[in-house]
Design a protein around this motif. Structure first.
Motif, PDB file in Angstrom:
ATOM      1  N   LYS A  33      28.019  40.205  31.145  1.00 38.28           N
ATOM      2  CA  LYS A  33      28.703  40.054  32.297  1.00 38.28           C
ATOM      3  C   LYS A  33      29.141  41.538  32.421  1.00 38.28           C
ATOM      4  CE  LYS A  33      30.266  35.644  30.938  1.00 38.28           C
ATOM      5  NZ  LYS A  33      31.192  34.888  30.443  1.00 38.28           N
ATOM      6  N   ARG A  34      29.448  41.774  33.793  1.00 35.41           N
ATOM      7  CA  ARG A  34      30.321  43.093  34.090  1.00 35.41           C
ATOM      8  C   ARG A  34      31.587  43.080  33.503  1.00 35.41           C
ATOM      9  NH1 ARG A  34      29.331  43.525  40.134  1.00 35.41           N
ATOM     10  NH2 ARG A  34      28.030  41.743  40.052  1.00 35.41           N
ATOM     11  N   ARG A  89      35.433  43.583  32.510  1.00 32.64           N
ATOM     12  CA  ARG A  89      36.644  43.165  33.305  1.00 32.64           C
ATOM     13  C   ARG A  89      37.380  44.696  33.486  1.00 32.64           C
ATOM     14  NH1 ARG A  89      39.069  38.321  33.098  1.00 32.64           N
ATOM     15  NH2 ARG A  89      40.404  38.977  34.925  1.00 32.64           N
ATOM     16  N   HIS A  90      38.116  44.633  34.538  1.00 32.63           N
ATOM     17  CA  HIS A  90      38.940  45.711  35.093  1.00 32.63           C
ATOM     18  C   HIS A  90      40.188  45.424  35.585  1.00 32.63           C
ATOM     19  CE1 HIS A  90      37.723  45.672  39.177  1.00 32.63           C
ATOM     20  NE2 HIS A  90      36.620  45.350  38.984  1.00 32.63           N
ATOM     21  N   ASN A  91      41.224  46.528  35.658  1.00 29.63           N
ATOM     22  CA  ASN A  91      42.499  46.315  36.181  1.00 29.63           C
ATOM     23  C   ASN A  91      43.129  45.023  35.648  1.00 29.63           C
ATOM     24  OD1 ASN A  91      43.029  47.904  38.214  1.00 29.63           O
ATOM     25  ND2 ASN A  91      42.119  46.982  39.996  1.00 29.63           N
ATOM     26  N   ASP A  96      45.495  39.900  29.889  1.00 30.11           N
ATOM     27  CA  ASP A  96      45.060  40.172  28.220  1.00 30.11           C
ATOM     28  C   ASP A  96      45.323  38.851  27.382  1.00 30.11           C
ATOM     29  OD1 ASP A  96      44.211  42.715  28.306  1.00 30.11           O
ATOM     30  OD2 ASP A  96      46.282  43.567  28.251  1.00 30.11           O
ATOM     31  N   ARG A 143      35.290  37.071  26.515  1.00 28.22           N
ATOM     32  CA  ARG A 143      34.534  36.796  27.786  1.00 28.22           C
ATOM     33  C   ARG A 143      34.068  35.374  27.804  1.00 28.22           C
ATOM     34  NH1 ARG A 143      33.539  40.995  31.090  1.00 28.22           N
ATOM     35  NH2 ARG A 143      33.742  38.891  32.674  1.00 28.22           N
TER      36      ARG A 143
END
Lengths: 157, 85
Positions: free
Chosen positions: B36-37, B39-41, B47, B61
């Motif tokens: 999968k792409r 995670r960001h932000n 977390d 993930r």
């Protein structure tokens, strides 16, 4: 307040809490649902478990920091959420799976998955009579998940 | 007018190398995120939820929607026993 720290992955063995709850406290099965399905179900948990959740929050407010005061209410919250997820999986498994898988591919952001979300909302309303309402959203306006052409989408214009 | 075709060789090399670097980094990131792409932000809540996913599924993930937790899930969180800062 306890602050969350990222787990120490260098440990060879997984962590086991040395002080679990005593047997005098009734056991309740924790929710084994991971983050994306929970996020997908969040507004329905809010609608379905409103009474239990509010009961718990009011109890926490009255407890003045005593962590053991609201265990009973907490168990009810856990049981209610588990119940709802099970019902969702019984009735709307296909749309539910589609929505949370979309969320998981899009950084768990609602705005990227409105199409799957509307299908899920429709199914949830038809089968279980639950609607998604965003608390605190302005009155008299179309809520953002029902806006046909939102300004902010995954495509930048 | 003669075409400076020799300038195209380093141009092609540069393009290839940038593409190779980008593709490698992307492949590596996707492989670390179960295809999968990434995670960001992320904030502290994200977390915490990702660590919970790791306790549930074995990977940060990993996702599952059934409500039965794996055995030992009740006591695998170190959240309560961490010291206050």
């Amino acid at each position: 307040m306890t602050i969350y720290h990222a787990g120490d992955d260098s440990q060879a063995r997984p962590y086991i809490d040395p002080t679990p709850l005593p047997d005098s406290i009734p056991k309740v099965q924790e929710i084994g649902t991971s983050s994306a399905p929970l996020k997908s179900a969040a507004f329905f948990i809010g609608a379905y478990c409103k009474d239990y959740n509010e009961d718990f929050m009011l109890c926490k407010q009255d407890a003045k920091g005593d962590p053991g005061a609201c265990l009973k209410e907490g168990r009810k919250v856990t049981r209610c959420a588990t119940d709802l997820i099970n019902k969702m999986r019984e009735n709307c498994l296909e749309t539910f799976d589609k929505h949370w898988q979309c969320l998981e591919l899009h950084n768990q952001e609602y705005y990227a998955c409105r199409k799957d979300e509307r299908a899920l909302n429709k199914c949830m309303f038809e089968k279980l009579g639950l609607t998604k309402t965003i608390p605190g959203s302005p009155k008299g306006q179309t809520p953002i998940h029902d806006v046909a052409k939102p300004i902010y989408t995954t495509v930048q214009r | 007018m003669p075409l400076p075709w020799e300038a195209l060789i380093p141009f092609g090399l540069l393009t290839t190398m940038f593409a190779a670097a980008g593709t490698l980094l992307n492949t590596s990131k996707m492989a670390q995120n179960q295809g999968k792409r990434p995670r960001h932000n992320l904030d502290a809540w994200d977390d915490m939820m990702m660590d919970r996913d790791r306790r549930l599924t074995g990977h940060i993930r990993g996702q599952k929607s059934d409500t039965t937790p794996p055995p030992g899930f009740e006591t695998s969180s170190k959240w309560y026993t961490e010291s206050v800062e």
